[in-house]
Design a protein around this motif. Structure first.
Motif, short mmCIF file in Angstrom:
data_model
loop_
_atom_site.label_atom_id
_atom_site.label_comp_id
_atom_site.label_asym_id
_atom_site.label_seq_id
_atom_site.Cartn_x
_atom_site.Cartn_y
_atom_site.Cartn_z
N THR A 188 29.59 60.36 63.74
CA THR A 188 28.57 61.29 64.54
C THR A 188 28.33 62.50 63.45
O THR A 188 29.39 62.71 62.64
N VAL A 189 27.00 62.84 63.53
CA VAL A 189 26.74 64.78 62.71
C VAL A 189 26.55 65.27 63.29
O VAL A 189 25.24 64.71 63.75
N ALA A 237 23.90 58.01 55.48
CA ALA A 237 24.33 57.85 54.51
C ALA A 237 25.66 56.98 54.71
O ALA A 237 26.59 56.18 53.73
N VAL A 238 26.74 57.42 55.69
CA VAL A 238 27.66 57.82 56.22
C VAL A 238 28.26 55.55 56.34
O VAL A 238 28.86 55.60 55.70
N LEU A 296 37.55 60.34 60.02
CA LEU A 296 37.21 61.61 59.42
C LEU A 296 37.01 62.71 60.02
O LEU A 296 35.65 62.16 60.61
N GLU A 297 36.92 64.09 59.49
CA GLU A 297 36.50 65.36 59.92
C GLU A 297 35.97 66.08 59.11
O GLU A 297 37.02 66.26 58.33
N ALA A 298 34.58 66.08 58.39
CA ALA A 298 34.42 66.97 57.34
C ALA A 298 33.16 68.17 57.50
O ALA A 298 32.17 67.79 58.63
N ASN A 349 31.95 63.36 61.45
CA ASN A 349 32.79 63.05 62.09
C ASN A 349 32.91 60.93 61.95
O ASN A 349 31.52 60.63 62.49
N VAL A 350 33.97 60.17 61.52
CA VAL A 350 33.86 58.92 61.68
C VAL A 350 35.24 58.39 62.37
O VAL A 350 35.73 59.09 61.79
N PHE A 351 34.27 57.48 62.79
CA PHE A 351 36.19 56.82 63.60
C PHE A 351 35.85 55.93 63.49
O PHE A 351 35.19 54.63 63.82
#
Length: 177
Positions: free
Chosen positions: A66-67, A137-138, A115-117, A77-79
């Motif tokens: 999610t962006v 891109a992610v 990842l939460e960036a 956020n990546v899970f």
């Protein structure tokens, strides 16, 4: 040099190459071959582990991404239920290619990958990307991370096959020394 001497020299040369490839410190034929056998078993185990990793990562990926657009940048956020080696590096490389500076991040790479960036755009890239571009891109970076595992498996398999092809005809593991 006689034919027999040439064969002995060729065998000695192959034995020394086998010793070098397997990082053996042994000096006699039997010990070098035992070390080579252990090396083959280690390669097999590595291939099995990598096959398991790629099998689980292919079943679980792509990850949930999610962006959200922030005032100046994005919250990403990546899970994923599984972690695969190199995933974080691939995602950070994607950020760099997009011109995003990581301003803040929390990462967990143990059994799962989280990842939460917060990514802020560089001055040179201001207003040039949107949340959908970042998300794509992610997701692409995740696919690249998985393909790196594939190439590691391929390299190990190639090493294993070459090793068997080059050395085992001359040094059968169950044969007489």
């Amino acid at each position: 040099m006689s034919s027999r001497g040439q064969k002995r020299a060729a065998l000695y040369e192959r034995l020394q190459r086998l010793r070098a490839v397997t990082n053996s410190s042994a000096m006699n034929k039997a010990s070098i071959i035992v070390d080579a056998s252990k090396y083959i078993q280690e390669l097999k185990q590595k291939v099995e582990i990598l096959n398991e990793e790629i099998g689980t990562s292919q079943n679980q990926l792509p990850a949930q991404v999610t962006v959200k657009t922030l005032e100046k940048g994005f919250l990403i956020n990546v899970f994923s239920d599984t972690n695969c080696p190199g995933l974080l590096v691939s995602i950070l490389e994607a950020f760099e290619e997009l011109g995003l500076d990581v301003l803040d991040a929390r990462v967990s790479c143990s059994d799962t990958f989280q990842l939460e960036a917060v990514g802020g755009e560089n001055q040179g890239h201001a207003d040039s990307i949107d949340a959908q571009v970042v998300k794509q891109a992610v997701l692409q970076a995740i696919k690249i991370g998985v393909s790196k595992i594939d190439s590691n498996i391929d390299a190990l398999l190639t090493t294993y096959i070459c090793f068997q092809f080059l050395f085992l005809p001359y040094f059968p593991l169950g044969g007489n020394l």
